[in-house]
Every structure is written in structure tokens, then in C-alpha cells.
Write a protein that holds these residues in place. Structure first.
Motif, mmCIF file in Angstrom:
data_model
loop_
_atom_site.group_PDB
_atom_site.id
_atom_site.type_symbol
_atom_site.label_atom_id
_atom_site.label_comp_id
_atom_site.label_asym_id
_atom_site.label_seq_id
_atom_site.Cartn_x
_atom_site.Cartn_y
_atom_site.Cartn_z
ATOM 1 N N GLN A 128 -34.327 3.672 -10.549
ATOM 2 C CA GLN A 128 -33.534 2.704 -9.782
ATOM 3 C C GLN A 128 -32.405 3.394 -9.030
ATOM 4 O OE1 GLN A 128 -34.317 2.500 -13.023
ATOM 5 N NE2 GLN A 128 -35.003 0.437 -13.586
ATOM 6 N N GLY A 147 -47.571 4.312 -10.296
ATOM 7 C CA GLY A 147 -46.492 3.432 -10.719
ATOM 8 C C GLY A 147 -47.001 2.129 -11.297
ATOM 9 N N ARG A 148 -48.193 1.729 -10.880
ATOM 10 C CA ARG A 148 -48.778 0.474 -11.389
ATOM 11 C C ARG A 148 -48.962 0.520 -12.911
ATOM 12 N NH1 ARG A 148 -54.132 1.868 -12.058
ATOM 13 N NH2 ARG A 148 -54.640 3.826 -11.032
ATOM 14 N N ASN A 150 -46.939 1.592 -14.954
ATOM 15 C CA ASN A 150 -45.651 1.329 -15.597
ATOM 16 C C ASN A 150 -45.220 -0.127 -15.465
ATOM 17 O OD1 ASN A 150 -45.574 4.087 -16.045
ATOM 18 N ND2 ASN A 150 -44.256 4.521 -14.291
ATOM 19 N N ASP A 151 -46.051 -0.943 -14.826
ATOM 20 C CA ASP A 151 -45.673 -2.324 -14.534
ATOM 21 C C ASP A 151 -46.305 -3.276 -15.550
ATOM 22 O OD1 ASP A 151 -45.002 -4.759 -13.488
ATOM 23 O OD2 ASP A 151 -45.571 -4.280 -11.431
ATOM 24 N N ASN A 153 -46.112 -6.358 -15.645
ATOM 25 C CA ASN A 153 -46.483 -7.617 -14.995
ATOM 26 C C ASN A 153 -47.534 -7.426 -13.899
ATOM 27 O OD1 ASN A 153 -44.537 -9.207 -16.496
ATOM 28 N ND2 ASN A 153 -42.965 -8.208 -15.259
ATOM 29 N N TYR A 164 -47.798 -6.766 -7.869
ATOM 30 C CA TYR A 164 -47.226 -5.482 -8.281
ATOM 31 C C TYR A 164 -45.706 -5.618 -8.212
ATOM 32 C CZ TYR A 164 -47.008 -0.258 -8.230
ATOM 33 O OH TYR A 164 -46.754 1.060 -8.497
ATOM 34 N N LEU A 166 -43.233 -4.376 -9.880
ATOM 35 C CA LEU A 166 -42.438 -3.147 -10.011
ATOM 36 C C LEU A 166 -42.249 -2.468 -8.657
ATOM 37 C CD1 LEU A 166 -41.133 -1.197 -12.186
ATOM 38 C CD2 LEU A 166 -43.241 0.128 -11.966
ATOM 39 N N LYS A 169 -39.451 -4.093 -6.795
ATOM 40 C CA LYS A 169 -38.145 -3.692 -7.332
ATOM 41 C C LYS A 169 -37.757 -2.300 -6.839
ATOM 42 C CE LYS A 169 -38.501 -6.422 -11.613
ATOM 43 N NZ LYS A 169 -38.632 -6.346 -13.093
ATOM 44 N N ALA A 170 -38.721 -1.378 -6.828
ATOM 45 C CA ALA A 170 -38.434 -0.017 -6.373
ATOM 46 C C ALA A 170 -38.034 -0.016 -4.899
ATOM 47 C CB ALA A 170 -39.653 0.876 -6.597
#
Length: 510
Positions: A128, A147-148, A150-151, A153, A164, A166, A169-170
Motif C-alpha cells: 500500500q 496478485g490474484r 493474494n486476494d 475476495n 478482483y 485487491l 485497492k492497489a
């Protein structure tokens, strides 16, 4: 002498018991059956194949521990006392504050960066603040592959990602502080492509730039991760990962029930591009709405480096990041991080000479970024100077993440009235102790006082890099970084002189 580490490592918290080491093997020269097992061999005897990879990932970063026989420390920075290039030759203008650090790249969509730095791909640890700090500093940053995974949701339907959160948010971490410099880029590997990540990223989340990954110096092949049980293996398979052995196979399921099934591993697919398939893929990304295309390339065979650069020229790729041995941050094999790939300065030498050849052939190479072990302003300056006008910037990955993590930790300590001893002379509040906050307030107003201290840490670290670069550039009387070249470096060793003279890559007799 040996340049390789002993069979002890921060990767695994392993260590040699003896102070007497066999240089060739890295083992203790006196190995006894009474040892309780502290070295890498002992760990492998118990943990097996898992020890090919670091066992200390998670909240840590990983980098090579090999002492390479040549690096940028083999060069000193030159200095000059007459004249001023890129500024008027007056004492009012020829000063460090007038050194121009801005660079612009991009074939169809120009991107301006405030300094010759990018933050390469990550999506772990304090990502972040890593992305927020990049926006504050005015530099491009990259969201890492996979990165998916790590998500929590993430939604997948019919083998394609449909939601997706996350990623959003990134992106927002950068967009919230975007001041017109830099760009946030999504790195996509083969698995991401097959899962439709670039498509949803562009169409649903407004991603404007995609980085296609060939490899990185810490990870020449893709990672293998042990999965604890068949339930987890089935879940990973549903999310698009290759799982070996196949948990859907009835024979494997029966073996698992009978407790004779081997370990399950997920494996990320290797890229198998060629010129035609890659250019078709890039065209499709642009048709979806991608404004900029990036490549991520490691220190593979020099023929592969040239091939990638020629494809980049043909496809009008905007930027190629070359990652040399010595860097590293991700989940990567320990020996691979130490023992494969060209050291960064040697990789840069190869890239620069190939770019010279391409320009002689009337091609227009993309913007070049070098990364792999850079952390300080002298190293950044040397990397830019060695680039001889071909290298637009330097990637600062692990170091920037270190700033994000420590900035946040120190900020939390200050908020909790537990100011670290070394910072007490500066004050007792965040505003007093974080010395570059005035520069942030000049950009964003007093709201900067409320910014995350992790992001402030990234901004401050990069501000230090920029300030140091200005000093070295002014030292050489060059007030625009476009003017840097190899004459700004002094080779200190025979290896450095050989590299600069194109005598380091000697032909191999067959």
C-alpha cells in the motif's frame, strides 16, 4: 577463493557449525555425526525439496548473498571543475538545485517521471505504501504478478477472473496521490493471461499499462509451492494454477486416501512466447485499451536479450526493465538467487551494446530500466552513466519496500510515544522527525501531515536518492541527466576496465 556463500544463509536461518569451511562445497571441513543439524544440508535432510526455496518468506524480503566478482563498486564517479552542460554557465544557475532529473518515455502515450527511477513489481509486504510513495515521488511503479492469489475476495467463473477487489485497492493507492507523474502498471504472467486478468484489469478497473513478464534475476523459472493437502490443491487448481500431481485424478485421490500420495505442488507456467504470438498478444492488449506496454526481462543468454529487444522495437514497446543478479525480493529459489543470471553491471553492458547495434540498424529501442541490487544514489548514478544514453532509469525495489516498512514501523512507534533513541534528537512527533514532510506539504498541502508514514518513508528515501543524484551530476558539470555517459565513471579494477573495453565476454571455445 569462492564467491559463493557457505551452506548457511539468511534465506533459511541455517548456519555452519564450524569456523573451518571447505571453500568449494561450502560445508564445514570437519563434519560430524554428532551435529544437531544447523546447515542447509541438515535442513534438506529433513525438509527435502522445500529447501530449494527460501523458508523465510512472508514478512521478509530475500536477496542474493553471493559476492560477485564485479559490480558497480568497481567504479568510482568522475568529477569536473570547468564549464556547465545543460545550464547557463553562471553561479546562479549552475547549482545542484537546477539539475533536471525529469525523464519522459512512451511511444504512443508519453509518461513523465520526476526522477530517473521506477519501483519494480511487488504485491507483498507493505505494498500500500510502496505504491502511494511512488505516486508522491512522481515515479512509475508496478503491481506484481500473481496478485490474484493474494486476494481472498477474488471471484472466478468458467476459468476467468470476474472480480478482483485487491487490484482496485492497489490502483487506488497510487491514484489517490497521483500528481501527473509516473504510472501504475500491472504485471501479468502466463497464468494471469490465461485467467483473463489483463482484460478485466483494463475494462473493469481502468488499468492503462501492462507489463509482460519473461523473468527476473531472482526467479529465472517460475515458483513451485508445496500444498499441504488435497483440499488446498483442488482450490489452487480451481483458481487456475497447475497442480502436480493432478488432484482431480481418481488414481491420485485414491493414493491420497491410502496415505501414499506424493506432495502436491503448484507450479506457475513458463512463458513460451515467440515473435508472432507476442506481437499478437500486444496488439490485443492495445485493442482492449492498454496505452502502454512494458516488458520485464532478466539476465538470460545474450541472444535472448537481443531477441527481446528486437521484438520490443518491432512492437513499439514503451519500456523494458532488465533485472540483474544481486537483486531479489520475491519467493525465489535460494541457489537461483545466488548462482544464476548476469550480474547487473554485466547485464547492463550487454544491453547497452545491443542498443548501440540496434540504433546503427536504424531501430528505435524502448526506454531501458536497469534493476538488481541498487539501493543508494551513487549506485543509481553509476547505472545511469554506464547506460551511455540508453538507460532511462534505475529500478529500486527492495530498498523502496524497506523504506515503506521501516517508515511505517517508526511512525507507529512515534505515535505510541516510543520514539527510537536515534531519532530523539530530532523531536518527538511525526512532523518533527520526518524531515521531508515540508516537501510533501509543498506538493499536497497540510493534508500531507496525515499521510501514512510508510508512504512518507518511500517519498523521503527517493527524495534522498534524487538529492544525491543532483550532487553527482553537478560534480560532473552536467545539469541534465541525458548528458551522462561512461566518461563519468572511473574503472578501478582490471575487471571493470575489461568490461568497459568489451573484453569481459570472451568467446567460449567449443
Amino acid at each position: 577463493m569462492s564467491y559463493s556463500p557457505k551452506l548457511s544463509s539468511g534465506f533459511t536461518f541455517s548456519k555452519n557449525r564450524s569456523t573451518f569451511i571447505s571453500p568449494q562445497s561450502g560445508m564445514c571441513s570437519f563434519c560430524t555425526q554428532d551435529c544437531t543439524g544447523t546447515c542447509e544440508i541438515a535442513q534438506a535432510a529433513v525438509l527435502g525439496a522445500q529447501t530449494v526455496y527460501p523458508t523465510t518468506t512472508g514478512t521478509n524480503q530475500i536477496a542474493s548473498e553471493k559476492d560477485y566478482p564485479i559490480d558497480f563498486s568497481h567504479f568510482n564517479i568522475n568529477g569536473r571543475v570547468f564549464g556547465a552542460l545543460g545550464a547557463k554557465e553562471t553561479q546562479e544557475e549552475a547549482n545542484i538545485f537546477n539539475v533536471n532529473l525529469e525523464r519522459t518515455y512512451g511511444t504512443f502515450n508519453p509518461v513523465k517521471i520526476a526522477m530517473p527511477v521506477i519501483l519494480p513489481a511487488l504485491i507483498k509486504l507493505n505494498w500500500q505504501d510502496y505504491f502511494a510513495g511512488a505516486a508522491m515521488a512522481g515515479v512509475t511503479c508496478v503491481i506484481g504478478e500473481h496478485g490474484r492469489n493474494n486476494d481472498p475476495n477474488l471471484r472466478v467463473e468458467n476459468g476467468k477472473v470476474t472480480d478482483y477487489p485487491l487490484l482496485e485497492k492497489a490502483l487506488d493507492c497510487f491514484r489517490k496521490y497521483d500528481r501527473g507523474y509516473g504510472q501504475i502498471v500491472l504485471q501479468s504472467n502466463v497464468d494471469d493471461d490465461l485467467m483473463g486478468v489483463p482484460k478485466i484489469a483494463i475494462e473493469k478497473y481502468g488499468v492503462t499499462a501492462i507489463e509482460i513478464k519473461f523473468g527476473q534475476a531472482a526467479k529465472g523459472t517460475q515458483p513451485v509451492i508445496r500444498v499441504k493437502n488435497i483440499e488446498a490443491a483442488l482450490k489452487r487448481q480451481r483458481l487456475g494454477d497447475v497442480v502436480i500431481p493432478d488432484p482431480c485424478d481418481p488414481v491420485v485421490q485414491k493414493a491420497y486416501e491410502d496415505r501414499v500420495c506424493p506432495n502436491f505442488y503448484t507450479y506457475s507456467r513458463l512463458p513460451l512466447w515467440n515473435e508472432r504470438s507476442l506481437i499478437t498478444h500486444i496488439t490485443a492488449l492495445r485493442d482492449l485499451g492498454a496505452k502502454n506496454i512494458y516488458f520485464k526481462m532478466a539476465g538470460y543468454d545474450r541472444k535472448d536479450i537481443e531477441r527481446v529487444l528486437r521484438i520490443a522495437c518491432e512492437a513499439k514497446v514503451d519500456m523494458v526493465t532488465f533485472d540483474g543478479a544481486g537483486g531479489g525480493s520475491g519467493y525465489s529459489p535460494s541457489k537461483m538467487m545466488n548462482e544464476w543470471s548476469l550480474p547487473t553491471v554485466c547485464l547492463e553492458d550487454a544491453v547497452v551494446r545491443i542498443c548501440d547495434q540496434l540504433r546503427a540498424e536504424k531501430f528505435c529501442p524502448p526506454a531501458i530500466i536497469m534493476t538488481g541490487g541498487f539501493a543508494s544514489e551513487d549506485q543509481v548514478f553509476k547505472g545511469l552513466a554506464y547506460g551511455d544514453g540508453h538507460v532511462l532509469g534505475i529500478g529500486l525495489c527492495r530498498a523502496s519496500m524497506a523504506a515503506a516498512m521501516t517508515g511505517k514501523t517508526i511512525g507507529d512507534q512515534i505515535k505510541n510515544k516510543n520514539v527510537p533513541e536515534r531519532f530523539k534528537p530530532y523531536g518527538s512527533t511525526i512532523e518533527e522527525i520526518f524531515c521531508d514532510l515540508p516537501d510533501l506539504r509543498a506538493l499536497y498541502g497540510t493534508v500531507a501531515n496525515e499521510f501514512s508514514t510508510g508512504a512518507i518513508g518511500v517519498f523521503s528515501y527517493l527524495n534522498k536518492i534524487a538529492f544525491g543524484l543532483k550532487h553527482f551530476a553537478a560534480l560532473n558539470r552536467k545539469f541534465n541527466l541525458d548528458l551522462l555517459d561512461k566518461t563519468d565513471l572511473i574503472p578501478l579494477t582490471s575487471e571493470a576496465r575489461a568490461l568497459m573495453a568489451n573484453e569481459w565476454f570472451l568467446p567460449i571455445e567449443k
